[in-house]
Design a protein around this motif. Structure first.
Motif, PDB file in Angstrom:
ATOM      1  N   GLN A 216       0.822  -1.212   0.000  1.00 53.24           N
ATOM      2  CA  GLN A 216       0.000   0.000   0.000  1.00 53.24           C
ATOM      3  C   GLN A 216       0.862   1.271   0.000  1.00 53.24           C
ATOM      4  OE1 GLN A 216      -2.627  -0.685   3.363  1.00 53.24           O
ATOM      5  NE2 GLN A 216      -4.208  -1.572   2.037  1.00 53.24           N
ATOM      6  N   ILE A 217       1.987   1.232   0.696  1.00 54.46           N
ATOM      7  CA  ILE A 217       2.886   2.394   0.667  1.00 54.46           C
ATOM      8  C   ILE A 217       3.393   2.615  -0.752  1.00 54.46           C
ATOM      9  CG2 ILE A 217       5.074   3.353   1.491  1.00 54.46           C
ATOM     10  CD1 ILE A 217       4.669   1.797   4.097  1.00 54.46           C
ATOM     11  N   GLU A 218       3.819   1.530  -1.411  1.00 57.22           N
ATOM     12  CA  GLU A 218       4.267   1.642  -2.798  1.00 57.22           C
ATOM     13  C   GLU A 218       3.151   2.151  -3.693  1.00 57.22           C
ATOM     14  OE1 GLU A 218       6.462  -1.333  -4.884  1.00 57.22           O
ATOM     15  OE2 GLU A 218       7.404  -2.082  -3.067  1.00 57.22           O
ATOM     16  N   ALA A 219       1.942   1.604  -3.499  1.00 56.13           N
ATOM     17  CA  ALA A 219       0.807   2.018  -4.329  1.00 56.13           C
ATOM     18  C   ALA A 219       0.558   3.517  -4.191  1.00 56.13           C
ATOM     19  CB  ALA A 219      -0.435   1.225  -3.936  1.00 56.13           C
ATOM     20  N   LEU A 220       0.638   4.029  -2.977  1.00 56.10           N
ATOM     21  CA  LEU A 220       0.420   5.459  -2.760  1.00 56.10           C
ATOM     22  C   LEU A 220       1.492   6.299  -3.455  1.00 56.10           C
ATOM     23  CD1 LEU A 220      -0.653   5.374   0.999  1.00 56.10           C
ATOM     24  CD2 LEU A 220      -2.055   6.231  -0.892  1.00 56.10           C
ATOM     25  N   LEU A 221       2.756   5.908  -3.299  1.00 51.92           N
ATOM     26  CA  LEU A 221       3.846   6.676  -3.893  1.00 51.92           C
ATOM     27  C   LEU A 221       3.814   6.617  -5.422  1.00 51.92           C
ATOM     28  CD1 LEU A 221       6.759   5.725  -1.456  1.00 51.92           C
ATOM     29  CD2 LEU A 221       5.757   7.987  -1.719  1.00 51.92           C
ATOM     30  N   GLN A 239      -1.468  -5.294  -9.216  1.00 51.35           N
ATOM     31  CA  GLN A 239      -1.872  -5.234  -7.804  1.00 51.35           C
ATOM     32  C   GLN A 239      -1.732  -3.810  -7.257  1.00 51.35           C
ATOM     33  OE1 GLN A 239       0.789  -8.549  -6.441  1.00 51.35           O
ATOM     34  NE2 GLN A 239      -1.041  -9.167  -5.262  1.00 51.35           N
ATOM     35  N   LEU A 240      -0.585  -3.175  -7.564  1.00 49.11           N
ATOM     36  CA  LEU A 240      -0.371  -1.792  -7.130  1.00 49.11           C
ATOM     37  C   LEU A 240      -1.460  -0.878  -7.686  1.00 49.11           C
ATOM     38  CD1 LEU A 240       3.511  -1.405  -7.616  1.00 49.11           C
ATOM     39  CD2 LEU A 240       2.296  -1.540  -5.442  1.00 49.11           C
ATOM     40  N   GLN A 241      -1.792  -1.097  -8.925  1.00 46.79           N
ATOM     41  CA  GLN A 241      -2.799  -0.271  -9.589  1.00 46.79           C
ATOM     42  C   GLN A 241      -4.157  -0.407  -8.895  1.00 46.79           C
ATOM     43  OE1 GLN A 241      -3.918  -1.331 -13.734  1.00 46.79           O
ATOM     44  NE2 GLN A 241      -3.036   0.664 -14.269  1.00 46.79           N
ATOM     45  N   PHE A 279      12.368   4.303  -1.380  1.00 44.80           N
ATOM     46  CA  PHE A 279      11.814   5.197  -0.366  1.00 44.80           C
ATOM     47  C   PHE A 279      10.644   4.527   0.351  1.00 44.80           C
ATOM     48  CE2 PHE A 279       9.531   8.951   1.244  1.00 44.80           C
ATOM     49  CZ  PHE A 279      10.586   9.600   1.885  1.00 44.80           C
ATOM     50  N   ALA A 280       9.867   3.736  -0.392  1.00 46.72           N
ATOM     51  CA  ALA A 280       8.756   3.012   0.230  1.00 46.72           C
ATOM     52  C   ALA A 280       9.274   2.061   1.307  1.00 46.72           C
ATOM     53  CB  ALA A 280       7.977   2.246  -0.834  1.00 46.72           C
ATOM     54  N   VAL A 281      10.363   1.353   1.001  1.00 49.67           N
ATOM     55  CA  VAL A 281      10.959   0.431   1.984  1.00 49.67           C
ATOM     56  C   VAL A 281      11.482   1.205   3.189  1.00 49.67           C
ATOM     57  CG1 VAL A 281      12.799  -1.247   2.389  1.00 49.67           C
ATOM     58  CG2 VAL A 281      11.512  -1.298   0.248  1.00 49.67           C
ATOM     59  N   LEU A 282      12.080   2.371   2.934  1.00 47.85           N
ATOM     60  CA  LEU A 282      12.581   3.196   4.039  1.00 47.85           C
ATOM     61  C   LEU A 282      11.450   3.568   4.997  1.00 47.85           C
ATOM     62  CD1 LEU A 282      14.969   4.846   5.250  1.00 47.85           C
ATOM     63  CD2 LEU A 282      14.231   6.749   3.815  1.00 47.85           C
ATOM     64  N   LEU A 283      10.292   3.960   4.460  1.00 47.40           N
ATOM     65  CA  LEU A 283       9.145   4.305   5.296  1.00 47.40           C
ATOM     66  C   LEU A 283       8.593   3.069   6.000  1.00 47.40           C
ATOM     67  CD1 LEU A 283       7.227   6.770   2.928  1.00 47.40           C
ATOM     68  CD2 LEU A 283       8.662   7.361   4.884  1.00 47.40           C
TER      69      LEU A 283
END
Length: 422
Positions: A216-221, A239-241, A279-283
């Protein structure tokens, strides 16, 4: 001749000061030149003079021509009411104060050293990479290093302007500022602005609601970046979409145009898709990054905060729907050093300024000196002149010196240039 040169001549008294007289023939003795004023108002404040037998305390204004006083409308500005001496190259017109009294004037044309003027013109008008490069080695090493320390702080203060802008925009929320500043710098120089746009459109508090879900973090970014609009072939981007479409409707989000991103002539490791995934992984790995950055005791501890490795889909992709050789991708040491240099250190330094706690300012300066020197074309130029920087603090100073002093021909405001002329 420039007005800057007259400022320099007055500031360092580089003119024949024996038996000085005003243009009205009054004997003049300079007791104190005053404090150089870099803000609005007269050029030198709190000067002290003796004209004939009268002692004067007040301000000094410098112009090429006396008539520039009227051209700049100083006669209408109360800030100039206490000018006790008008220093000019030529007095082409008598100037009077608001009480109708003529302002004493010192004309410098016949007092300046012709050799000094010639040296200044040569430095100002040559086409060398650095105006003073033929004389750079003549300046004492200690003088150069002391000047670079001052310029290093100037560079850092200039960088904190961005932190201040973010803090104002986020109404004092330091964690939000940290998040936006880091994401902006994940874009490097090419995608700085699109990364900042994503950060502004996607508050950290919103991401925090999905902190335990990397998808979900990746999807948002990626969604806010406008990179989830195509019809994908592979399952993961699909899936991200799907996640983003649900979250977009839930939060009323509006993505930016994908055309803002630059991929051309970039190494795949620097593709915006790579940087957003990292950056998604960092968050996902942890919260309260700002607090952790502030608490770090050395550069190594700071660097460990950015230990990020991509697995799964991104271990065999650099962008969507285009498989590549399988490889674990992590943030490299050089990229982490840039993050520390351009995001963490200005953040820590400005926090110290904002809270008036010098220990954070000192820490930021220490971190600059712990980082290795940078490598770029500007630093290569300085190396050719024989200067080998010792750390990132010196390379930052050299970059600032080249861009803000040498390229702008601000030699008279540079300690090295002034020393060579002297």
């Amino acid at each position: 001749m420039t007005e800057d040169f007259l400022h320099y001549a007055w500031r360092y008294q580089h003119f024949n000061s024996n038996h000085l007289q005003t243009t009205q023939g009054q004997n003049l003795t300079i007791l104190a030149i005053g404090e150089h004023n870099r803000h609005a108002g007269p050029d030198f404040l709190n000067a002290r003079l003796r004209i004939e037998d009268t002692y004067w305390a007040g301000n000094v204004e410098v112009h090429l021509k006396a008539s520039d006083w009227l051209l700049h409308r100083h006669e209408k500005d109360p800030a100039y009411a206490n000018v006790i001496l008008h220093v000019v190259l030529d007095e082409d017109q008598a100037i009077y104060d608001p009480n109708g009294e003529r302002i004493p004037c010192l004309e410098l044309r016949r007092l300046l050293d012709p050799n000094l003027c010639s040296a200044y013109y040569r430095m100002l008008n040559n086409n060398l990479w650095v105006p003073c490069q033929n004389h750079w080695q003549e300046v004492k090493t200690l003088s150069v290093k002391l000047w670079l320390e001052r310029v290093m702080v100037e560079r850092l203060e200039a960088k904190t302007e961005l932190v201040k802008r973010f803090l104002d925009f986020n109404q004092g929320d330091w964690e939000e500022v940290c998040y936006q500043l880091l994401l902006r710098n994940f874009g490097l120089s090419v995608n700085l602005d699109p990364c900042e746009q994503v950060a502004r459109s996607l508050p950290l508090k919103l991401i925090g609601r999905h902190r335990d879900n990397l998808l979900q973090i990746e999807a948002l970014l990626f969604g806010q970046a406008g990179l989830l609009e195509p019809d994908f072939v592979e399952k993961y981007p699909q899936q991200l979409q799907g996640e983003y479409r649900f979250l977009r409707q839930k939060y009323g989000l509006e993505p930016m145009a994908a055309s803002n991103w630059k991929f051309l002539r970039m190494r795949p490791a620097n593709f915006p898709t790579m940087r957003l995934a990292q950056f998604a992984v960092l968050l996902y790995q942890g919260s309260n990054l700002f607090s952790k950055i502030l608490a770090a005791q050395d550069v190594e501890e700071l660097a460990n905060l950015f230990s990020v490795t991509l697995h799964g889909y991104w271990s065999e992709h650099y962008t969507f729907d285009k498989p590549s050789t399988r490889k674990l991708k992590h943030l490299g040491s050089s990229f982490i050093e840039l993050l520390i240099l351009n995001a963490c250190i200005p953040l820590i330094f400005y926090y110290g300024m904002y809270t008036q706690d010098s220990k954070y300012c000192d820490k930021a300066l220490r971190f600059l000196q712990e980082l290795p020197p940078e490598a770029n074309h500007i630093i290569d130029g300085w190396k050719k002149l024989g200067f080998e920087p010792e750390d990132a603090g010196q390379t930052q100073a050299l970059i600032h010196l080249k861009r803000m002093y040498c390229d702008q021909r601000q030699c008279l405001h540079c300690a090295v240039g002034a020393a060579i002329l002297k």
